[in-house]
Design a protein around this motif. Structure first.
Motif, PDB file in Angstrom:
ATOM      1  N   GLU B  70       0.810  -1.215   0.000  1.00 35.19           N
ATOM      2  CA  GLU B  70       0.000   0.000   0.000  1.00 35.19           C
ATOM      3  C   GLU B  70       0.846   1.269   0.000  1.00 35.19           C
ATOM      4  OE1 GLU B  70      -3.294  -0.303   2.530  1.00 35.19           O
ATOM      5  OE2 GLU B  70      -3.779   1.819   2.430  1.00 35.19           O
ATOM      6  N   GLU B  71       1.970   1.213   0.714  1.00 31.13           N
ATOM      7  CA  GLU B  71       2.799   2.422   0.800  1.00 31.13           C
ATOM      8  C   GLU B  71       3.328   2.828  -0.566  1.00 31.13           C
ATOM      9  OE1 GLU B  71       1.804   3.410   4.105  1.00 31.13           O
ATOM     10  OE2 GLU B  71       3.359   4.622   3.143  1.00 31.13           O
ATOM     11  N   THR B  72       3.868   1.827  -1.281  1.00 23.44           N
ATOM     12  CA  THR B  72       4.400   2.107  -2.608  1.00 23.44           C
ATOM     13  C   THR B  72       3.293   2.632  -3.505  1.00 23.44           C
ATOM     14  OG1 THR B  72       5.586   0.071  -2.222  1.00 23.44           O
ATOM     15  CG2 THR B  72       5.949   1.146  -4.326  1.00 23.44           C
ATOM     16  N   PHE B  73       2.114   1.992  -3.390  1.00 25.97           N
ATOM     17  CA  PHE B  73       0.990   2.381  -4.225  1.00 25.97           C
ATOM     18  C   PHE B  73       0.618   3.837  -3.971  1.00 25.97           C
ATOM     19  CE2 PHE B  73      -2.491   1.061  -6.802  1.00 25.97           C
ATOM     20  CZ  PHE B  73      -3.515   1.918  -6.478  1.00 25.97           C
ATOM     21  N   LYS B  74       0.529   4.167  -2.682  1.00 29.36           N
ATOM     22  CA  LYS B  74       0.168   5.547  -2.336  1.00 29.36           C
ATOM     23  C   LYS B  74       1.204   6.513  -2.883  1.00 29.36           C
ATOM     24  CE  LYS B  74      -2.508   5.092   1.879  1.00 29.36           C
ATOM     25  NZ  LYS B  74      -2.499   5.188   3.320  1.00 29.36           N
ATOM     26  N   HIS B  75       2.470   6.113  -2.738  1.00 29.63           N
ATOM     27  CA  HIS B  75       3.552   6.993  -3.183  1.00 29.63           C
ATOM     28  C   HIS B  75       3.455   7.230  -4.684  1.00 29.63           C
ATOM     29  CE1 HIS B  75       7.548   8.625  -3.532  1.00 29.63           C
ATOM     30  NE2 HIS B  75       7.819   7.745  -4.458  1.00 29.63           N
ATOM     31  N   ILE B  76       3.206   6.144  -5.439  1.00 30.52           N
ATOM     32  CA  ILE B  76       3.130   6.274  -6.891  1.00 30.52           C
ATOM     33  C   ILE B  76       1.946   7.150  -7.275  1.00 30.52           C
ATOM     34  CG2 ILE B  76       2.679   5.005  -9.019  1.00 30.52           C
ATOM     35  CD1 ILE B  76       4.160   2.667  -7.763  1.00 30.52           C
ATOM     36  N   TYR B  77       0.798   6.858  -6.652  1.00 28.98           N
ATOM     37  CA  TYR B  77      -0.391   7.602  -7.034  1.00 28.98           C
ATOM     38  C   TYR B  77      -0.269   9.067  -6.667  1.00 28.98           C
ATOM     39  CZ  TYR B  77      -5.269   7.956  -8.362  1.00 28.98           C
ATOM     40  OH  TYR B  77      -6.426   8.277  -9.017  1.00 28.98           O
ATOM     41  N   ALA B  78       0.403   9.337  -5.549  1.00 29.58           N
ATOM     42  CA  ALA B  78       0.548  10.721  -5.108  1.00 29.58           C
ATOM     43  C   ALA B  78       1.355  11.541  -6.094  1.00 29.58           C
ATOM     44  CB  ALA B  78       1.200  10.756  -3.737  1.00 29.58           C
ATOM     45  N   GLN B  79       2.203  10.881  -6.868  1.00 30.51           N
ATOM     46  CA  GLN B  79       3.029  11.625  -7.805  1.00 30.51           C
ATOM     47  C   GLN B  79       2.203  12.221  -8.933  1.00 30.51           C
ATOM     48  OE1 GLN B  79       6.764  10.571  -8.675  1.00 30.51           O
ATOM     49  NE2 GLN B  79       7.142   9.394  -6.847  1.00 30.51           N
ATOM     50  N   PHE B  80       1.028  11.650  -9.162  1.00 29.16           N
ATOM     51  CA  PHE B  80       0.207  12.211 -10.228  1.00 29.16           C
ATOM     52  C   PHE B  80      -0.610  13.397  -9.762  1.00 29.16           C
ATOM     53  CE2 PHE B  80       1.284   9.298 -13.332  1.00 29.16           C
ATOM     54  CZ  PHE B  80       1.308   8.028 -12.812  1.00 29.16           C
ATOM     55  N   PHE B  81      -0.747  13.539  -8.471  1.00 27.23           N
ATOM     56  CA  PHE B  81      -1.567  14.623  -7.940  1.00 27.23           C
ATOM     57  C   PHE B  81      -0.754  15.410  -6.932  1.00 27.23           C
ATOM     58  CE2 PHE B  81      -5.179  13.228 -10.141  1.00 27.23           C
ATOM     59  CZ  PHE B  81      -5.110  11.857 -10.178  1.00 27.23           C
ATOM     60  N   PRO B  82       0.180  16.188  -7.447  1.00 29.12           N
ATOM     61  CA  PRO B  82       1.052  16.895  -6.516  1.00 29.12           C
ATOM     62  C   PRO B  82       0.358  18.033  -5.799  1.00 29.12           C
ATOM     63  CG  PRO B  82       1.530  17.522  -8.777  1.00 29.12           C
ATOM     64  CD  PRO B  82       0.472  16.481  -8.848  1.00 29.12           C
ATOM     65  N   HIS B  83      -0.799  18.482  -6.316  1.00 28.98           N
ATOM     66  CA  HIS B  83      -1.450  19.622  -5.665  1.00 28.98           C
ATOM     67  C   HIS B  83      -1.936  19.272  -4.278  1.00 28.98           C
ATOM     68  CE1 HIS B  83      -1.930  20.226  -9.986  1.00 28.98           C
ATOM     69  NE2 HIS B  83      -1.915  21.509  -9.736  1.00 28.98           N
ATOM     70  N   GLY B  84      -2.538  18.087  -4.175  1.00 28.96           N
ATOM     71  CA  GLY B  84      -3.220  17.782  -2.917  1.00 28.96           C
ATOM     72  C   GLY B  84      -2.751  16.485  -2.327  1.00 28.96           C
ATOM     73  N   ASP B  85      -3.591  15.934  -1.500  1.00 31.75           N
ATOM     74  CA  ASP B  85      -3.220  14.744  -0.764  1.00 31.75           C
ATOM     75  C   ASP B  85      -3.994  13.559  -1.331  1.00 31.75           C
ATOM     76  OD1 ASP B  85      -3.924  13.547   2.566  1.00 31.75           O
ATOM     77  OD2 ASP B  85      -2.459  12.908   1.071  1.00 31.75           O
ATOM     78  N   ALA B  86      -3.284  12.707  -2.053  1.00 30.56           N
ATOM     79  CA  ALA B  86      -3.971  11.607  -2.721  1.00 30.56           C
ATOM     80  C   ALA B  86      -3.960  10.327  -1.911  1.00 30.56           C
ATOM     81  CB  ALA B  86      -3.298  11.353  -4.078  1.00 30.56           C
ATOM     82  N   SER B  87      -3.494  10.376  -0.675  1.00 25.08           N
ATOM     83  CA  SER B  87      -3.268   9.111   0.035  1.00 25.08           C
ATOM     84  C   SER B  87      -4.588   8.416   0.390  1.00 25.08           C
ATOM     85  CB  SER B  87      -2.441   9.355   1.291  1.00 25.08           C
ATOM     86  OG  SER B  87      -3.043  10.342   2.084  1.00 25.08           O
ATOM     87  N   THR B  88      -5.619   9.175   0.764  1.00 26.32           N
ATOM     88  CA  THR B  88      -6.876   8.518   1.144  1.00 26.32           C
ATOM     89  C   THR B  88      -7.493   7.830  -0.061  1.00 26.32           C
ATOM     90  OG1 THR B  88      -7.164  10.619   2.287  1.00 26.32           O
ATOM     91  CG2 THR B  88      -8.806   8.919   2.681  1.00 26.32           C
ATOM     92  N   TYR B  89      -7.560   8.538  -1.160  1.00 24.20           N
ATOM     93  CA  TYR B  89      -8.165   7.935  -2.344  1.00 24.20           C
ATOM     94  C   TYR B  89      -7.349   6.765  -2.819  1.00 24.20           C
ATOM     95  CZ  TYR B  89     -10.532   7.511  -6.773  1.00 24.20           C
ATOM     96  OH  TYR B  89     -11.242   7.022  -7.827  1.00 24.20           O
ATOM     97  N   ALA B  90      -6.005   6.897  -2.720  1.00 27.07           N
ATOM     98  CA  ALA B  90      -5.137   5.795  -3.122  1.00 27.07           C
ATOM     99  C   ALA B  90      -5.418   4.577  -2.246  1.00 27.07           C
ATOM    100  CB  ALA B  90      -3.671   6.209  -3.003  1.00 27.07           C
ATOM    101  N   HIS B  91      -5.728   4.817  -0.983  1.00 23.21           N
ATOM    102  CA  HIS B  91      -6.045   3.702  -0.089  1.00 23.21           C
ATOM    103  C   HIS B  91      -7.274   2.964  -0.589  1.00 23.21           C
ATOM    104  CE1 HIS B  91      -6.963   1.537   3.601  1.00 23.21           C
ATOM    105  NE2 HIS B  91      -8.153   2.085   3.591  1.00 23.21           N
TER     106      HIS B  91
END
Lengths: 632, 215
Positions: B70-91
């Motif tokens: 999950e951590e890697t996934f969140k990290h990867i997904y967050a790179q596409f949305f640098p404006h905000g916090d993508a960690s919840t949606y990535a979860h």
């Protein structure tokens, strides 16, 4: 963005299907990928060594030579490969960068050769991975220092002065580099001689000479031959004063010179003489005068201008001052502990030397440093026991850490350097990450401003072509998110400007028409307004936190060109009016000071099209609610 | 003396934690997964061999061990949305892809999910979306779950948006959504209601076609 992340973009875009049921607007059309989807293997020939890689690998970094169309210049039609006449060993590292996203620095290579290769392939050295970054930086700094030393050495000795230098510059140069001219050298040696003479005179004048005829007491030579000594002192001080004044005159930055250590030493060296001249022969103040004469010994520090070694020692002491201070502190702790113990142990003895704890300090220090003068000795058994513990621990405290301190000192010194380096690198790394983040956000916003969404016809094909397909797709993804939530991405500036326009409400939105025309001149007034607003808001207890924050962002809106068409302004401002709480409204109005552009009382004709202030939202689903700012 | 002893003990204590971290890292990299054969995957999904190859190469490059946690996934997904916090949606996205519920995504899960999203029928896509929204997998989407998802999406927008996020925008969004979806007004949305409501929405159906050629 990291290389491998590009491969996850299709996944992120596919996952956007999850937004579809929630979307308030229709999704924008995706960019058409004109390039063929099939990946091909490219051949790269670097001075005979043939490398093969996927085209996609090279496309990961479109702003380098291999990733952009620049490599077409090196394409060889006959052999169907890209030929580079460069170092094949280095190319291996360059290619690995494309493959793994991390640039490594090969330790056996020369740093300059490596830098040149990076420059050729268009790779910025900042992307070097953390594993090799320290080594790279060290080598680079070493190289630079060596170069700097060489150039400095060249410059310092032989270069002639620029032809039109003033006397002042020439004088300064003579002082700083005595080898440049014979006069400077002569002066250098003369001052050195006089420093030595002065110091020796100071020492000798305290030696007892044979007494005058008729008296029995031994006189110090200074008093016997007071006139010769006085003349010698005067001569030395004259020379030193002259030198100081000359230096002060020649210094390029007088303030800086006066603050430097050497100048302070100079002043301290000559001051006592002048003070002695001025002061009368009064018994009361002569005590203080005697103290001042001690400062004459500081003349010996003037030698540090003449001796490199002394300067290095001073610098070393300064740099390890913290370690020495810590050692002193721990010693002080031990001294206090043992002094206290000895005092209370010896308290009962009659006629004891340990009259107080501070008096026992002397005993503790003498014992711990194994000096053992014997002027203070314990008499009680407890005192002797603690005294022996004190001396034993003294041996441990003083003798043992000395080599440890020496090695600690060099280790701590290097460690500190490394810690500072790492901290600086950390800052750079964070800044790099922040910059990259900002870069991607700005890219999208810029793309929007350039009307990337609306001009899909071939007229603008040229400017769109500059972006890679990855960027197109990424922007499309962000656009989908915007459509889903029916909010747009903006940057911090426009966001705060908008908050201002909305919080102050209807009236100010009209008045800002003038302010926007006046442009920069009113922005400074608004800053005053902002400050006053903040002060006012803080004083008013009833103002909610949200409104204070809104007032914080009071700024004059600068015109920003936007591609979207402006809908009728009136509809928009009505939206705004309903959005403001009365509290915000009044507070904002009161706080706006005299600059006429911002007074809401001015009746201005509502201009139909205020450029750039309000963007079209094109929807009616923007509901009106009481203002509750949570995350401003 | 006490100070010297103190500094010496402090140093030994510092060295030990780093040793533990190194051991942990070694253990983690030992785990390795290999996907089933290319033919099997080709049969199970709607991708061609070349597409699977390209996908796997990218996947393997990012996750050499063969699984995404999950951590890697969140990290990867967050790179596409640098404006905000993508960690919840990535979860939530991670949970949607992690069909076997073992906190990791293998290549097969990844490819199956993509196959549904990109090459599946409309019904399959809608079912996937329903499972994404249904956080607790009870077959119903209630308002809380929906609010969670919508909030997570709005988090990705970040702070600086136009128009500014005032009030409880996610909640309003959810209310609008429920208006549309919950036909029998029982407070929850079932799969059938969801599919029906989406099929009625022409805009949505049209948008769905847009994502066909992402690969």
């Amino acid at each position: 963005m990291a290389a491998g992340v590009a491969t996850w973009l299709p996944f992120a875009r596919a996952a956007a299907v999850g937004w579809l049921p929630l979307a308030k607007k229709i999704m924008p059309k995706p960019p058409v990928d004109k390039k063929s989807r099939n990946d091909e293997i490219l051949f790269v020939n670097v001075s005979g060594l043939r490398f093969q890689t996927w085209k996609n690998t090279l496309d990961r970094y479109p702003d380098t030579l291999l990733g952009s169309s620049e490599k077409e210049f090196f394409y060889n039609e006959d052999t169907q490969e890209y030929f580079f006449d460069r170092d094949p060993e280095m190319f291996r590292h360059i290619l690995n960068f494309y493959r793994t996203g991390k640039l490594h620095y090969p330790r056996q290579e020369c740093i300059q050769a490596f830098d040149e290769e990076l420059a050729f392939y268009g790779i910025v050295p900042d992307i070097i991975g953390d594993c090799c970054m320290e080594e790279y930086r060290d080598r680079k700094k070493e190289n630079q220092e060596r170069l700097a030393e060489d150039t400095e050495a060249e410059m310092a000795t032989d270069t002639p002065l620029p032809p039109h230098s003033t006397h002042r510059e020439r004088l300064w140069r003579a002082f700083e580099n005595p080898h440049t001219s014979t006069m400077a050298l002569v002066f250098y040696y003369v001052t050195g001689f006089f420093i030595a003479v002065s110091v020796i005179a100071n020492v000798v004048e305290t030696v007892p000479c044979r007494p005058l005829k008729g008296s029995k007491k031994d006189l110090p030579c200074g008093e016997k031959y007071s006139l010769p000594f006085f003349c010698m002192d005067t001569a030395c001080v004259l020379i030193f004063t002259f030198e100081y004044v000359m230096r002060l005159f020649a210094a390029p930055s007088r303030c800086k010179f006066m603050r430097s250590v050497m100048s302070v030493i100079d002043v301290v060296a000559i001051m006592p003489y002048y003070i002695g001249l001025v002061m009368p022969e009064n018994e009361d103040v002569s005590g203080a005068f005697v103290t001042l004469r001690v400062f004459r010994v500081f003349r010996i520090f003037k030698f540090s201008r003449h001796s490199q070694g002394l300067r290095i020692l001073g610098y070393t002491l300064k740099s390890c001052a913290s370690e020495l201070g810590f050692l002193l502190f721990s010693l002080t702790m031990a001294i206090i502990i043992f002094a206290t113990v000895m005092f209370y142990a010896e308290k009962g003895t009659k006629g004891t030397n340990f009259t107080s704890i501070p008096a026992s300090f002397w005993y503790t220090i003498v014992t711990m440093t194994t000096l053992g003068y014997g002027d203070m000795v314990p008499n009680t058994i407890a005192g002797k026991i603690f005294g022996s513990i004190c001396s034993l621990s003294g041996v441990l405290v003083i003798a043992l850490p000395v080599p440890v301190i020496v090695s600690n000192f060099s280790r701590i010194y290097h460690q500190n350097q490394r810690a500072d380096k790492m901290r600086a690198q950390q800052k750079v790394r964070l800044a790099r990450i922040r910059l990259a983040k900002k870069g991607t956000t700005n890219a999208f916003l810029q793309y929007k401003e350039e009307g990337g969404f609306h001009n899909r016809d071939s007229d603008n094909a040229l400017c769109l072509k500059n972006k890679s397909s990855f960027q197109h797709q990424h922007h499309h993804l962000l656009h989908c998110l915007e459509k889903t939530t029916n909010h747009e991405f903006t940057d911090e500036l426009t966001f705060s400007e908008m908050c201002m326009t909305e919080s102050v409400g209807y009236h100010t939105s009209r008045s800002t028409s003038i302010s926007s025309q006046q442009g920069v001149s009113t922005s400074c007034c608004s800053r005053r307004a902002k400050r006053r607003a903040i002060r006012l808001a803080n004083s008013t207890a009833s103002v909610s936190r949200g409104s204070v924050q809104e007032l914080d962002t009071l700024q004059v809106h600068k015109t920003s060109a936007g591609p979207q068409s402006r809908s009728s302004l009136n509809a928009r401002t009505e939206d705004l009016k309903l959005n403001c709480e009365d509290r915000d409204f009044t507070a904002a109005i009161i706080s706006i000071p005299t600059p006429p552009a911002n007074t809401p009382d001015e009746s201005l004709p509502p201009s139909p099209a205020i450029p750039g202030i309000l963007r079209n939202s094109r929807t009616s689903s923007y509901t009106h609610e009481t203002v509750k700012i949570s995350s401003l | 003396m006490g100070a010297v002893v103190g500094t010496l003990t402090m140093q030994t204590r510092q060295r030990q934690p780093s040793r533990d971290n190194v051991d942990d890292e070694l253990e983690m990299t030992m785990v390795c997964h290999r996907p089933e054969g290319l033919e099997q995957l080709e049969a199970q999904t709607n991708f061609t061999k070349q597409e699977l190859q390209v996908l796997y190469r990218g996947f393997k490059n990012e996750c050499p061990s063969g699984v995404v946690n999950e951590e890697t996934f969140k990290h990867i997904y967050a790179q596409f949305f640098p404006h905000g916090d993508a960690s919840t949606y990535a979860h939530y996205l991670f949970n949607a892809f992690d069909t076997r519920n073992n906190e990791s995504i293998k290549f097969e899960d990844f490819v199956m999910g993509l196959s549904t999203l990109l090459r599946g029928t409309v019904r399959e896509k809608l079912e996937w979306t329903f499972h994404l929204y249904d956080i607790n997998r009870d077959g119903y989407i209630n308002k809380e779950e929906m609010t969670e998802i919508v909030r997570a999406i709005y988090d990705m927008m970040g702070k600086y948006t136009y128009p500014a996020l005032k009030g409880d925008v996610p909640k309003q969004h959810v209310d609008v959504f429920f208006e549309k979806m919950d036909k029998n007004k029982d407070g929850v949305v079932t799969l059938e209601e969801f599919v029906l409501a989406c099929q009625e929405d022409e805009n949505m159906m049209r948008s769905m076609q847009l994502f066909e050629n992402v690969m």
